[in-house]
Write an enzyme that holds these catalytic residues in place. Structure first.
Site, PDB file in Angstrom:
ATOM      1  N   CYS A  18       0.839  -1.195   0.000  1.00  0.00           N
ATOM      2  CA  CYS A  18       0.000   0.000   0.000  1.00  0.00           C
ATOM      3  C   CYS A  18       0.872   1.242   0.000  1.00  0.00           C
ATOM      4  O   CYS A  18       2.106   1.161   0.020  1.00  0.00           O
ATOM      5  CB  CYS A  18      -0.934   0.014   1.204  1.00  0.00           C
ATOM      6  N   ASP A  43      17.132  27.683 -29.406  1.00  0.00           N
ATOM      7  CA  ASP A  43      15.889  27.555 -28.625  1.00  0.00           C
ATOM      8  C   ASP A  43      16.141  27.000 -27.225  1.00  0.00           C
ATOM      9  O   ASP A  43      15.249  27.034 -26.377  1.00  0.00           O
ATOM     10  CB  ASP A  43      14.904  26.620 -29.346  1.00  0.00           C
ATOM     11  N   ASP A  56      13.358  23.583 -31.932  1.00  0.00           N
ATOM     12  CA  ASP A  56      14.181  22.476 -32.427  1.00  0.00           C
ATOM     13  C   ASP A  56      15.653  22.819 -32.559  1.00  0.00           C
ATOM     14  O   ASP A  56      16.454  21.958 -32.883  1.00  0.00           O
ATOM     15  CB  ASP A  56      13.663  22.009 -33.791  1.00  0.00           C
ATOM     16  N   ASP A 100       8.559  28.289 -31.979  1.00  0.00           N
ATOM     17  CA  ASP A 100       9.641  28.767 -32.831  1.00  0.00           C
ATOM     18  C   ASP A 100       9.178  28.653 -34.282  1.00  0.00           C
ATOM     19  O   ASP A 100       8.322  27.821 -34.603  1.00  0.00           O
ATOM     20  CB  ASP A 100      10.886  27.910 -32.581  1.00  0.00           C
TER      21      ASP A 100
END
Length: 811
Positions: free
Chosen positions: A13, A631, A627, A434
């Site tokens: 549990c 960035d 990408d 972007d």
């Protein structure tokens, strides 16, 4: 700082998970310890200079549980674990069935007389009370023996002052059994009937064992999405030997540099690069995109993808744990082992839950006893409260949903690096995109060639490509790829920064560059409608030969096919969509208009992107999608950084979510999956809390106060067991999650890419040719694609274009 996963045994549990986390977190050098009850795994971040894995394992053992370093999740290890769990489930089922049969007999012996059911004369507890009681004792003993693991585990937890669910079961069933045993002694001494609870003790344990079996059965399905990825890799591969022969070898023996033959219909065993042949490959297991991708010599292939209809040979570039599929599995496994912020609420509650319940049970029983009720009545209250309040469902609520959600994401080409990202993506209100490589394809293409009267498109491209071959300008590659003619020799090549390039061809001066370069050479450009190109976001390249401007080439980074639709769907979800780019304002606005974005932030340097995200975060939670290397700061700054899978390694490393294909539609899918997972967790937590809030008062006798029935401990045991099963089954509903984006592959060859088009006349020719075999043809010159209605194959379409310089391929 090291990070390791451990396999934990003995947990029942949420209190168990809390106990282990506390024990490990107290060790010097441990930064964080997260225990996943559903996966039976613990993820620990610690300083390997201050601590060893053996010390961590020892801490878990001292806490009363078992631990070992988790093996790397491979096809072989997953198969072994499945076999172990299968045998364990079989054994558990056999024990449960045996226990239930004995418990049913025990119940019949105990209840037959009261219900006036047929029974043996000497088992009539009114006439032979001692004999009947001894038979009940003999029947309950094997039940206690078969369920001894639960009782012993509960006892150990009590001794260590860390009571768990098994402790509640031990106290509840043990109290009923001991009281019955004492009463049996009194019966034997006095000959008078006494209250017995052997059947309650045995049936409670039997029902709890049944519930735990169904829970284990359900939990096994939560890892189905992840283990299905592992089964994609074949066991053997066809290796090409140096002498040209082919030998079947085990995939695990392949090394980098080995050559592999893959025939039509076979699965690619490891990552590599195509050497010979041509085929189409289904990479849906990696990207979620089921449209087959054409593979030629030099193209990469991914282990686990399906070779559809061609034969290739390729060189292995990544094998074993270095393959893309192995990295995906590791990311998903790590995400499943992490803990979402929403789980902290359940952790805080479960940390004190069991002791509080034991106190409530004692107080409730004493209150009824002092109010004048019998000891038997008070004992029923005590046992019912202990049994019904076990916090199993509370501990399973979050991890089961996280496991299913992250596994389902992997099936759709969406990788959540941690469960925090899965939770926070559902909470973002602004999505920042972007431009280059995210909204657009990231590779400039020649879209249009405008010509002066008498000029040839072929000649314009030939001259431009011949000079651009020596240039390092970003647009040079697009011009070179668009040229279909052989390049001509160039003399006196010169670069003019900010203007263009010049050179001599056949003794004549050739200029390739912008309008300023033409103006410096006093060349007339007025006959060309350049504004129609710039309005569409094209960069323009003038081409002049022998003091005559022959034409202008329009080059643009085209918008991805699904960008506009994805932006619209994000906006429909109530998100504010912002474009963030380093490009100039005119180009940014042009692209933004094409995809339906109204909020544009342009002319931003890489460090400025992070600052722009920080400003947006002052208003609401932000997700950043990019990408490139530029960035990376913004991806880290945002609440959720999302990297396009074909982006740079830096962007992927900095992101929290990775979209394995380059489609923005995957972002829409990722957010929907995040929202549905969080909804599922909240449902699980609600029912887990609601169950206890409702069940504990009933067990305390709230209904009895108003003339209702008293809760039978056996019913409480059944309810407790199936509450956990309900939570797991609710989490499994996430397996029904499906994408809603209108993907290209949902219709049969409705869209294709067109190669060779340069002008409006090209598009018209393609339209006329394709219209002979399909209907409603629409050719997009800028996007270089054609859409249509009909079921024509690629071969049929290319046959109609056989006498033209154009061709089509899968888009």
């Amino acid at each position: 700082m090291a990070a390791q996963q451990y396999k934990i045994t003995g947990m029942v549990c949420a209190s168990c998970a809390q106990t282990i986390e506390r024990a490990v977190s107290q060790l010097p050098g441990v930064n964080e310890a997260n225990v996943n009850l559903a996966a039976e795994r613990m993820q620990v971040q610690f300083s390997d200079q201050a601590l060893s894995p053996a010390q961590i394992i020892q801490a878990v053992v001292h806490a009363g549980y078992g631990a070992e370093l988790a093996q790397e999740l491979t096809q072989e290890s997953a198969q072994r674990e499945r076999q172990v769990k299968h045998h364990a489930l079989q054994h558990q089922r056999n024990v449960v069935v045996t226990t239930l049969i004995i418990a049913a007999v025990l119940m019949y012996v105990a209840m037959a007389g009261d219900l006036h059911l047929p029974t043996l004369p000497w088992l009539n507890h009114m006439q032979f009370p001692v004999t009947t009681a001894v038979v009940e004792l003999l029947l309950v003993l094997p039940i206690l023996w078969l369920g001894r693991d639960y009782l012993l585990a509960g006892g150990k937890a009590l001794v260590r002052w860390h009571p768990n669910m098994d402790s509640l079961v031990l106290v509840g069933t043990g109290t009923a059994f001991v009281d019955s045993l004492v009463n049996l002694g009194l019966m034997m001494a006095t000959g008078r009937p006494q209250a017995l609870y052997f059947e309650a003790s045995g049936m409670i344990l039997a029902l709890i064992m049944l519930g735990k079996y169904f829970e284990a059965l359900s939990k096994q399905k939560t890892t189905a999405s992840l283990t299905s990825l592992l089964t994609l890799i074949p066991q053997t591969a066809s290796q090409l030997m140096p002498d040209g022969s082919v030998r079947e070898v085990a995939v695990k023996t392949l090394q980098v540099g080995d050559r592999v033959l893959v025939k039509s219909g076979q699965t690619i065993p490891v990552d590599g690069q195509v050497l010979t042949g041509q085929t189409t490959v289904d990479e849906s297991m990696l990207t979620g995109e089921s449209m087959p991708i054409t593979k030629l010599a030099g193209d990469p292939v991914v282990g686990g993808s399906l070779n559809k209809n061609g034969q290739i040979t390729y060189e292995a570039t990544h094998v074993g744990s270095d393959t893309a599929l192995a990295h995906i599995v590791k990311l998903v496994t790590d995400a499943q082992g992490s803990k979402a912020p929403i789980a902290k609420l359940a952790d805080r509650v479960s940390g004190v839950f069991v002791p509080v319940i034991m106190a409530i049970a004692v107080v409730g029983a004493l209150a009824w006893l002092l109010s004048g009720q019998s000891l038997a009545f008070s004992l029923t209250i005590f046992v019912s409260v202990l049994v019904i309040a076990c916090p199993c469902a509370l501990g399973l609520a979050t991890p089961t949903a996280i496991m299913v959600g992250t596994g389902k994401g992997a099936q759709n080409g969406i990788l959540f690096k941690n469960s925090t990202a899965l939770e926070q993506l559902a909470q973002v209100k602004t999505v920042v995109l972007d431009k280059t490589g995210t909204i657009t394809k990231g590779t400039p293409e020649v879209t249009t060639v405008l010509l002066q009267p008498g000029a040839s498109q072929k000649r314009v491209l030939q001259l431009a490509a011949s000079l651009e071959y020596y240039s390092d300008h970003p647009l040079a590659t697009a011009v070179i790829e668009a040229n279909e003619a052989q390049r001509v020799p160039v003399d006196d090549f010169t670069t003019h920064p900010g203007l263009g390039v010049t050179g001599q061809v056949d003794g004549q001066l050739v200029l390739v560059g912008n309008a300023q370069l033409m103006a410096q050479s006093q060349l007339d450009t007025s006959g060309l409608a350049v504004s129609q190109l710039t309005d569409q976001g094209n960069a323009v390249i003038y081409v002049a030969y022998a003091q005559q401007v022959l034409g202008v080439i329009g080059v643009m980074d085209p918008v991805k096919d699904d960008s506009r639709q994805a932006v619209a769907q994000l906006q429909q979800q109530g998100l504010k969509v912002v474009m963030l780019t380093g490009d100039n304002a005119q180009t940014a606005r042009t692209i933004a208009r094409q995809v339906g974005i109204t909020d544009v932030i342009s002319d931003v340097l890489p460090d400025g992107k992070a600052q722009a995200i920080a400003q947006l975060q002052q208003q609401q939670a932000v997700a950043m999608v990019g990408d490139g290397i530029n960035d990376a700061p913004a991806l880290v700054q945002a609440q959720v950084g999302v990297a396009i899978g074909n982006g740079t390694d830096v962007a992927v490393d900095c992101a929290d979510v990775i979209l394995m294909n380059s489609d923005l539609s995957s972002l829409v899918t990722a957010r929907r999956l995040s929202q549905q997972t969080m909804t599922n967790i909240k449902e699980n937590l609600f029912w887990a809390f609601f169950y206890n809030v409702l069940g504990i008062p009933v067990a305390l006798g709230a209904l009895y106060l108003f003339g209702g029935p008293l809760l039978n401990p056996m019913i409480a045991a059944a309810a407790m067991g199936f509450s956990s099963v309900t939570v797991v089954l609710n989490a499994l509903r996430l397996n029904r999650f499906k994408e809603r984006t209108n993907r290209k592959d949902e219709v049969k060859m409705k869209q294709v890419a067109v190669e060779g088009m340069m002008c409006d006349g090209c598009a018209q020719t393609v339209t006329e040719k394709l219209s002979t075999v399909v209907s409603d043809v629409n050719v997009d010159l800028a996007g270089k694609r054609a859409t249509f209605n009909g079921d024509a194959t690629l071969e049929q379409l290319n046959a109609t274009l056989a006498e033209t310089p154009y061709s089509v391929k899968a888009n």
